[in-house]
Write an enzyme that holds these catalytic residues in place. Structure first.
Site, mmCIF file in Angstrom:
data_model
loop_
_atom_site.group_PDB
_atom_site.id
_atom_site.type_symbol
_atom_site.label_atom_id
_atom_site.label_comp_id
_atom_site.label_asym_id
_atom_site.label_seq_id
_atom_site.Cartn_x
_atom_site.Cartn_y
_atom_site.Cartn_z
ATOM 1 N N PHE A 203 17.164 -18.093 -56.440
ATOM 2 C CA PHE A 203 18.747 -18.678 -56.649
ATOM 3 C C PHE A 203 19.724 -17.830 -56.095
ATOM 4 O O PHE A 203 19.764 -16.785 -55.561
ATOM 5 C CB PHE A 203 18.640 -18.892 -58.128
ATOM 6 N N GLY B 152 22.050 -7.498 -59.847
ATOM 7 C CA GLY B 152 20.966 -8.030 -58.968
ATOM 8 C C GLY B 152 20.240 -8.819 -60.101
ATOM 9 O O GLY B 152 20.531 -9.156 -61.352
ATOM 10 N N LYS B 153 19.204 -9.770 -59.546
ATOM 11 C CA LYS B 153 18.623 -10.672 -60.414
ATOM 12 C C LYS B 153 17.749 -9.977 -61.349
ATOM 13 O O LYS B 153 17.536 -10.561 -62.563
ATOM 14 C CB LYS B 153 17.637 -11.484 -59.615
ATOM 15 N N ARG B 154 17.297 -8.697 -61.444
ATOM 16 C CA ARG B 154 16.659 -7.900 -62.390
ATOM 17 C C ARG B 154 17.460 -7.758 -63.535
ATOM 18 O O ARG B 154 16.942 -7.804 -64.623
ATOM 19 C CB ARG B 154 16.159 -6.600 -61.626
ATOM 20 N N ASP B 155 18.842 -7.331 -63.321
ATOM 21 C CA ASP B 155 19.456 -7.140 -64.672
ATOM 22 C C ASP B 155 20.392 -8.182 -65.053
ATOM 23 O O ASP B 155 21.435 -7.909 -64.940
ATOM 24 C CB ASP B 155 20.136 -5.649 -64.477
#
Length: 476
Positions: free
Chosen positions: A15, A246-249
């Site tokens: 996304f 980022g998508k991670r956090d």
RNA sequence: GGUCCCGUCGUCUAACGGUUAGGACACCAGGUUUUCAUCCUGGCAACCGGGGUUCGAUUCCCCGCGGGAUCACCA
């Protein structure tokens, strides 16, 4: 139309979060304000990372935030196709030009061998450079080996529209891979070919590419392609400010913000001012404001943190700016289920009462449900209220009964007549508004908070108001 | 570690050598005869450190320090 052409070139691997949207927005604004062209291109050369459906998702995200483009995979245009996996022959053609010019060669090593070189360099505490191992007699490229660029290491100084002048030495330039052994080009190669073929004038992208710039520049030169203008955006940092968002956090899909009741125009204004301002004290910007006022030169060089609290404020601001009709249109999907049977006129009046209170459209159910169904009685609202907890049940009921009688006698049910009656009640009971009005408010709404009392009662209607007061008297 | 970029209130930022360092968000206090919100008023709060240059540095230069990015057959 000017000949300014900018592009947004995401890879369909998931996304779009606010960082991606901001890059797209800025590229879009540069094109729009110059009367130029904005193009969308998909960089899908890594088939392993590709995520099913994400191309459509990306397109939907741009549409939802009002970032329009003129050419793209779903739009066509004079420089298509706009999907890299459909442009493989073009990269082949350019690759062969490079090979015949002696500027590209087949990489004879296996990835394990290259990895060994890399570890060896590491052990010697030296930077790994593939070109230190450049083969003397490389095999003829048959497409099964990676194709490497034969670099010409030198120092570069170039201008970045955001970062200013940047200088690097030859030690950062290496023989990078142009075409992978699976036949797909790398980003390094493909984006330069495409930007050139698509006549892109401004390359606007994230800061993470700055360190690759010397290599890109070397490639532009070998390809005989003139440099476009470059603008690298600082990163949007996570809430802790210690790394790029980022998508991670927790970076959220922009479509989730829309689903959560954020207005696209609020999102856009907020994202634009994350790293950009117009130099005045203006705090919120419409799309038109941005088209006329945006400039790459005023983009910040340092990263900005994503502050949800500020986004919330911007969103509330835009909600309050909306006309009732516009707000009503936008709120369409956010009404509580109980409102489904209510008519438009009534819902509009409810909306008008809560407009100032909404931070997001998703606050609607929490604020309005008691207008559409009988609220359930929650005595703790009274017993926990610091004004009301002192009243005993009998006193409470006397006040409510007096309110009932007084309102029941009203010949006319308007906000004004209700207010007049309530004021009179204050006099006859000798009670403070803080006590009396709180009591009535809770008895008729059973809500944590609500709009002004007289407006609320007016909208509820005489019958329901009286009936709820009666129910409250009987409750225990 | 090498290379590059960055460094003003807690956060987003203004300032292009001379300001009581401004605005906004957040937070706190008060007001708008009920709550919540809006709105208004007020408050708290910042130039990373050290050297230069200069009559004068937040601003220019250098060195530290701190933060980030990047060193892939990912983009």
């Amino acid at each position: 139309m000017t000949n300014i052409r900018t592009r947004f070139a995401p890879s369909p691997t998931g996304f779009l979060h606010v960082g991606g949207i901001r890059t797209a927005l800025f590229a879009h604004l540069v094109a729009r304000q110059a009367g130029g062209t904005f193009v969308l291109r998909f960089e899908d050369t890594d088939k392993k990372r590709e995520v099913e459906g994400s191309a459509e998702h990306l397109i939907a995200s741009l549409a939802a935030t009002g970032i329009s483009y003129d050419e793209g995979p779903d739009k066509g245009g004079d420089y298509g196709p706009y999907i890299q996996s459909q442009r493989l022959e073009i990269y082949q053609k350019w690759a062969h030009k490079l090979i015949s010019a002696g500027r590209a060669y087949a990489d004879p090593y296996s990835s394990a061998e290259v990895q060994a070189f890399r570890e060896q360099a590491q052990a010697n505490k030296k930077a790994f450079l593939y070109r230190d191992h450049r083969p003397e007699n490389p095999p003829v490229w048959d497409g099964t080996q990676p194709l490497r660029f034969k670099s010409d290491p030198k120092a570069y100084t170039w201008h970045d529209e955001v970062m200013g002048d940047i200088t690097t030495g030859p030690e950062v330039i290496d023989d990078l891979i142009l075409i992978k052994s699976d036949g797909y080009p790398t980003y390094n190669f493909a984006h330069i070919v495409d930007d050139s073929e698509m006549k892109i004038t401004h390359v606007i992208r994230g800061q993470e590419f700055i360190s690759s710039m010397p290599n890109f520049l070397n490639l532009y030169d070998a390809l005989g392609v003139s440099w476009p203008l470059f603008a690298h955006m600082p990163h949007i940092m996570n809430e802790q400010g210690n790394k790029k968002l980022g998508k991670r956090d927790g970076a959220k899909d922009v479509l989730d913000y829309i689903r959560d009741g954020y207005l696209p125009e609020a999102l856009i204004s907020f994202i634009a001012t994350l790293g950009w301002n117009d130099g005045t004290t203006k705090e919120v910007f419409t799309h038109d404001d941005l088209v006329t006022g945006f400039s790459l030169a005023r983009v910040q060089r340092s990263g900005a943190r994503f502050d949800e609290k500020r986004l919330l404020w911007v969103n509330g601001h835009f909600i309050r700016e909306l006309s009732l009709d516009d707000l009503y249109d936008k709120a369409h999907d956010f009404w509580p289920e109980q409102a489904s049977k209510a008519d438009d006129a009534f819902k509009k009046r409810v909306l008008q009462l809560v407009q100032d209170r909404l931070k997001t459209l998703a606050d609607l159910p929490m604020m309005t449900t008691y207008f559409f169904e009988e609220p359930s009685i929650d005595m703790s609202l009274i017993t926990n209220n610091k004004q009301l907890k002192k009243l005993d049940v009998q006193a409470r009921n006397e006040y409510l009964q007096a309110t009932y009688d007084c309102l029941a006698a009203l010949p006319e049910w308007t906000a004004e007549s209700i207010q007049a009656a309530l004021n009179e009640l204050l006099e006859t009971t000798g009670q403070k508004p803080g006590v009396l009005f709180s009591l009535i408010r809770i008895a008729t709404t059973w809500a944590q908070f609500s709009p002004q009392l007289n407006d609320t009662l007016e909208l509820l209607g005489k019958d329901i108001t009286l009936q709820r007061i009666k129910t409250a008297i009987d409750a225990r």
